[in-house]
Enzyme design. Structure first.
Site, PDB file in Angstrom:
ATOM      1  N   CYS B  21       1.714 -49.566  67.120  1.00 24.70           N
ATOM      2  CA  CYS B  21       1.766 -50.629  68.129  1.00 24.70           C
ATOM      3  C   CYS B  21       0.506 -50.605  68.986  1.00 24.70           C
ATOM      4  O   CYS B  21      -0.379 -49.787  68.809  1.00 24.70           O
ATOM      5  CB  CYS B  21       2.988 -50.462  69.018  1.00 24.70           C
ATOM      6  SG  CYS B  21       2.900 -49.013  70.050  1.00 24.70           S
ATOM      7  N   CYS B  24      -0.562 -47.372  70.653  1.00 23.70           N
ATOM      8  CA  CYS B  24      -1.277 -46.415  69.786  1.00 23.70           C
ATOM      9  C   CYS B  24      -2.750 -46.779  69.791  1.00 23.70           C
ATOM     10  O   CYS B  24      -3.633 -45.928  69.961  1.00 23.70           O
ATOM     11  CB  CYS B  24      -0.812 -46.502  68.335  1.00 23.70           C
ATOM     12  SG  CYS B  24       0.933 -46.312  68.068  1.00 23.70           S
ATOM     13  N   ASP B 478     -28.789 -80.336  66.483  1.00 27.50           N
ATOM     14  CA  ASP B 478     -30.194 -80.478  66.122  1.00 27.50           C
ATOM     15  C   ASP B 478     -30.248 -81.619  65.111  1.00 27.50           C
ATOM     16  O   ASP B 478     -29.307 -81.804  64.342  1.00 27.50           O
ATOM     17  CB  ASP B 478     -30.668 -79.162  65.492  1.00 27.50           C
ATOM     18  CG  ASP B 478     -32.040 -79.307  64.896  1.00 27.50           C
ATOM     19  OD1 ASP B 478     -32.925 -79.811  65.596  1.00 27.50           O
ATOM     20  OD2 ASP B 478     -32.218 -78.934  63.720  1.00 27.50           O
ATOM     21  N   ASP B 685     -29.898 -75.145  62.371  1.00 29.18           N
ATOM     22  CA  ASP B 685     -30.136 -74.162  61.324  1.00 29.18           C
ATOM     23  C   ASP B 685     -30.441 -72.821  61.978  1.00 29.18           C
ATOM     24  O   ASP B 685     -30.856 -72.755  63.122  1.00 29.18           O
ATOM     25  CB  ASP B 685     -31.240 -74.621  60.365  1.00 29.18           C
ATOM     26  CG  ASP B 685     -32.581 -74.682  61.031  1.00 29.18           C
ATOM     27  OD1 ASP B 685     -33.075 -73.610  61.423  1.00 29.18           O
ATOM     28  OD2 ASP B 685     -33.131 -75.790  61.176  1.00 29.18           O
ATOM     29  N   ASP B 689     -33.626 -72.834  65.169  1.00 28.37           N
ATOM     30  CA  ASP B 689     -32.855 -73.054  66.386  1.00 28.37           C
ATOM     31  C   ASP B 689     -32.267 -71.771  66.949  1.00 28.37           C
ATOM     32  O   ASP B 689     -31.366 -71.828  67.787  1.00 28.37           O
ATOM     33  CB  ASP B 689     -31.728 -74.051  66.099  1.00 28.37           C
ATOM     34  CG  ASP B 689     -32.260 -75.403  65.690  1.00 28.37           C
ATOM     35  OD1 ASP B 689     -33.258 -75.827  66.296  1.00 28.37           O
ATOM     36  OD2 ASP B 689     -31.701 -76.025  64.778  1.00 28.37           O
TER      37      ASP B 689
END
Lengths: 40, 801
Positions: B21, B24, B478, B685, B689
């Site tokens: 859980c 843990c 872009d 891209d 960019d």
């Protein structure tokens, strides 16, 4: 309330205090074990 | 284990076993973070691993493994040369084994539990009679007990009356033996896990189960070995063995379903891993050999036949084919491949046979990188998880305190058999509380969503990206390569109405392409490429002269006739006194459409014009319409001039365009939008960019074909289709909704379940919950959270059509 009930109530309060101390406070003060040098 | 090196620090991933859980997970994470030399540690409950960044000078992977083991969990270092694919395979095997083990234990303990319940009926019947005689109501408030006493008990009495004649002491000793067997075999990990946690001042789901069942067992044990102790105090020596066994059985059943559902959350990842074939057919010393795919070396010639899966990445040496890359890019149409083209391992060859040279292998292959990226994503944490983490960290001790309060209140308030009632209610509180549901709420949804994204051709790099993408309200695009194809091409050829090339567009194009074949201008490349694509032969010009800013002139020999050709703008034509009036209207129209028209004169007479433009992708307009429909503002940024930008924006349906911006200007525009309170995604891209992608709240790198910039951006759109960006945003929004539902149900379950188990409804409605019903509810809660996350697998955006 009977004597037994008082006893159970007091034991309950003590147990709650211990639970909160053990899990919230005692754990925070436990020192972190150092990494043995030979494992580096 | 996989390891990556940074300048000084290393990051490793260590598989961890035994986590049940969120508590843990948070305990291992906290302990690791406290270790000297550890910069950061993230533990993932679903993937069962720990990702640790550490200073190799201060600690070592072996030491970190020891730390995890010391906290009470299993950990080991995998072979260092394992690829992500092999590692994932090994994990899948472990997960399958875990599921089978849980199933075996759940079935056996369930059978034992039912048997224990049947043979303990005479004891329970006796208890009910005792409580009734004592003047109190029997335990009718609990629906399970009510059903047992009113339906099951009379039926059993009729079917097997002899059972009621067995000495109760024999039955209790038999139950003790059975319970001890189930606890030490099927439920062992609850107790060992709880003890390991306790030693480290921590508590988790194991603690609740261990304390609840352990208390019931110890009480029953005392009643079995020393019944007089209870009788002397006026309390019936009842036993709860069947409850212990049934609780363990039900919780194991819940864990089993959970393990199964968790396996399904990573099905997309598993499907990716299984894409790679086991063997490859290579050509060595002119002999075809089938070798294991791990034995293929870079430079090997690999042979692929129609219908076979491509084993490794490479470049085609001979042959042509169409390859189905949908499993990696989401592109549904097969992609044509010819000599020199790149092929990706794991994709499916459709029609032709070909040979290719193996290039990237093992961990560097595209498939391995995608698997690695997805695993990193699935292992990452969404910020919303912090809330769940904070609550799970303090949850168990608070529940234990509430169980004590429940005991005390019942002991004082109950009119009859107070100890028995107090005991049952407090055990029910411990058992019904479920920290697992909270721990599973976020990571299961992130797992399923990232897997679903990969199926759609969208790689989402983690929970944080997913959460931010769900909050977006502005998308910045872009232009070049994102909205448009990114490759200029010939869009229009207009022949002069009275020129020599009327109805001879091909001849005009061939002349111009032949002349431009000597030019290095990008527009010239577009014309030459287009002519060749049309199947026209391009010849070397006899003479060529480039006139900067105007165009080019030269002589082209076509069918033994030499033509003086001039290609360029109006200024060039004016230099040679060419009358352009007949094409002036076309010239203006094309320029207004954002295209670059070039006039062509042959032998001093206007012959026509050729327009070149970067065409808008077919999908862009639909994608932008979708983004608008989702309530997003769409802004386009470009380094082009305003007129071209406006034309593209008009055609694509973009509502605002910023033209003439350099890469730094793109960043500034995003910063400006963010300052206005907008949550901005940048789609571009991954190469040009990169700064803008990094500045945006969510950077989406758009891939083109197989050139996928996997490292760039928070989200990678595997194929150059802008519609996948809208899908990614829609998926993120849906995922966030699922996460919020999960957290709501996990919290509300505990908020309602714990008080009901404590008996708050008893005074008003006479309703109680037995620990057995509580354990069934607990099992149900985590299964319901995982199932809700799995609904994301059915996410099918309307955009995909």
């Amino acid at each position: 309330m009977t004597g037994t009930e008082w006893l159970v109530a007091m034991a309950g309060v003590a147990l709650i205090c211990w639970i909160n101390w053990y899990f919230f406070l005692a754990g925070k003060t436990t020192p972190v074990k150092d990494v043995p040098k030979d494992t580096l | 284990m996989t390891a990556t090196m940074t300048t000084e620090h290393r990051t490793i991933r260590i598989p961890v076993t035994g986590m049940t859980c969120a508590a843990c997970q948070s305990r291992i994470q906290r302990t690791l973070q406290k270790q000297p030399g550890v910069d950061d540690a993230t533990v993932n409950l679903i993937l069962n691993d720990a990702t640790i960044t550490f200073d190799p000078a201060a600690t070592s992977p072996e030491a970190l493994v020891d730390v995890i083991r010391d906290v009470g969990y299993g950990a080991s270092l995998a072979a260092p040369d394992q690829t992500a694919l092999q590692e994932q395979n090994a994990r899948d095997d472990d997960a399958a084994t875990e599921y089978l083990t849980l199933r075996r234990k759940a079935i056996v303990s369930g059978i034992v539990g039912l048997f224990a319940m049947i043979i303990s009926m005479p004891l329970m019947s006796q208890l009910a009679a005792t409580m009734h005689t004592a003047g109190g109501a029997s335990n009718v408030g609990d629906p399970f007990m009510r059903w047992t006493m009113t339906v099951f008990d009379p039926a059993l009495r009729r079917v097997a009356p002899w059972m009621y004649a067995i000495d109760p002491r024999v039955t209790t000793w038999l139950l003790l033996a059975l319970t001890l067997g189930v606890m030490t075999w099927a439920g062992r990990h609850f107790y060992t896990g709880a003890w390991a946690a306790f030693r480290h001042h921590a508590a988790d789901m194991n603690t609740l189960v261990a304390v609840g069942t352990g208390a019931a067992f110890l009480y029953s044990l005392l009643a079995t070995v020393a019944p007089d102790f209870f009788v002397r105090r006026g309390v019936a020596p009842d036993v709860y063995y069947e409850a212990v066994v049934l609780i363990i059985a039900l919780i194991l059943t819940g864990n089993m379903f959970e393990a199964r559902a968790k396996q399904r959350t990573s099905s997309a990842l598993r499907a990716l891993v299984h894409l790679q074939p086991k063997t490859a057919r290579v050509l060595r010393d002119a002999v075809e050999l089938d070798v294991p795919v791990e034995d293929v070396i870079a430079g090997d010639t690999v042979i692929v036949r129609p219908g076979e899966r491509i084993p490794v990445d490479g470049a085609i040496l001979a042959g042509t084919s169409a390859v189905d890359e949908s499993m990696l890019t989401g592109e549904s149409m097969p992609v044509a491949k010819a000599v020199g083209d790149r092929v990706i391992g794991g994709t499916m060859n459709a029609t032709g046979a070909f040979r290719f040279r193996a290039t990237t292998l093992g961990g560097d292959s595209v498939l391995a990188q995608i698997v690695q990226l997805m695993r990193d994503a699935q292992g990452s944490r969404a910020p919303i998880q912090r809330l769940a983490d904070r609550i799970s960290g303090i949850f168990v001790p608070i529940v234990m305190s509430l169980a004590v309060v429940t005991f005390v209140v019942w002991f004082i308030a109950a009119e009859n058999a107070p100890a028995v009632r107090a005991f049952a209610a407090s055990v029910a509180v411990l058992i019904i509380a479920c920290p697992c549901a909270m721990g599973l709420a976020v990571p299961t949804a992130v797992m399923v969503a990232t897997g679903k994204g990969a199926e759609l051709g969208v790689l989402i790099k983690g929970g944080e990206a997913l959460q931010r993408a769900g909050d977006l309200n502005t998308v910045v695009l872009d232009k070049t390569g994102t909205v448009t194809e990114g490759k200029p091409t010939v869009t229009d050829i207009v022949v002069a109405p009275e020129g020599a090339f009327v109805q001879r567009e091909d001849a005009l194009l061939r002349l111009v392409a032949s002349l431009e074949s000597r030019s290095e201008h990008p527009l010239a490349d577009a014309i030459v490429g287009y002519a060749r694509a049309q199947g026209l032969s391009v010849v070397e010009p006899d003479a060529f002269e480039s006139q900067t800013g105007r165009g080019a002139i030269g002589v082209v020999n076509d069918a033994d006739t030499a033509f003086a050709v001039a290609v360029g703008n109006a200024a060039l034509m004016a230099d040679y006194a060419v009358d352009t009036a007949s094409l002036q209207a076309d010239l203006d129209r094309l320029a207004n459409d954002g295209k670059t028209p070039m006039l062509v004169a042959v032998d001093g007479v206007l012959a026509g014009l050729i327009a070149v433009a970067d065409p808008i992708k077919e999908s862009s307009r639909a994608a932008i319409t979708q983004l608008h429909a989702m309530g997003l503002d769409v802004v386009m940024l470009t380094g082009d001039n305003q007129r071209t930008a406006d034309a593209v924006a008009r055609l694509a349906g973009v509502d605002r365009v910023v033209a003439g911006v350099l890469p730094a200007g793109k960043v500034a525009e995003i910063v400006r939008l963010q300052a206005l309170g907008r949550v901005v995604a940048m789609i571009g891209d991954g190469i040009n960019d990169a700064p803008a992608l990094a500045q945006a709240d969510v950077g989406m790198a758009i891939g083109t074909g197989t050139d996928i910039a996997i490292e760039a951006g928070d989200i990678v759109l595997m194929r150059g289709d802008l519609r996948t960006a809208a899908q990614a945003i829609a998926l993120s929004r849906r995922t966030m909704r699922t996460i919020k539902q999960n957290l709501f149900w996990a919290f509300i379950y505990n908020v309602i379940g714990i008080p009901v188990a404590a008996g708050v409804l008893y005074p008003a409605f006479g309703l109680l919950l037995s620990p057995i019903l509580a354990s069934a509810a607990m099992a149900f809660s985590s299964v319901s959270v995982v199932s809700n996350s799995l609904r994301l697998r059915r996410f099918a955006s309307a955009l995909s059509s």
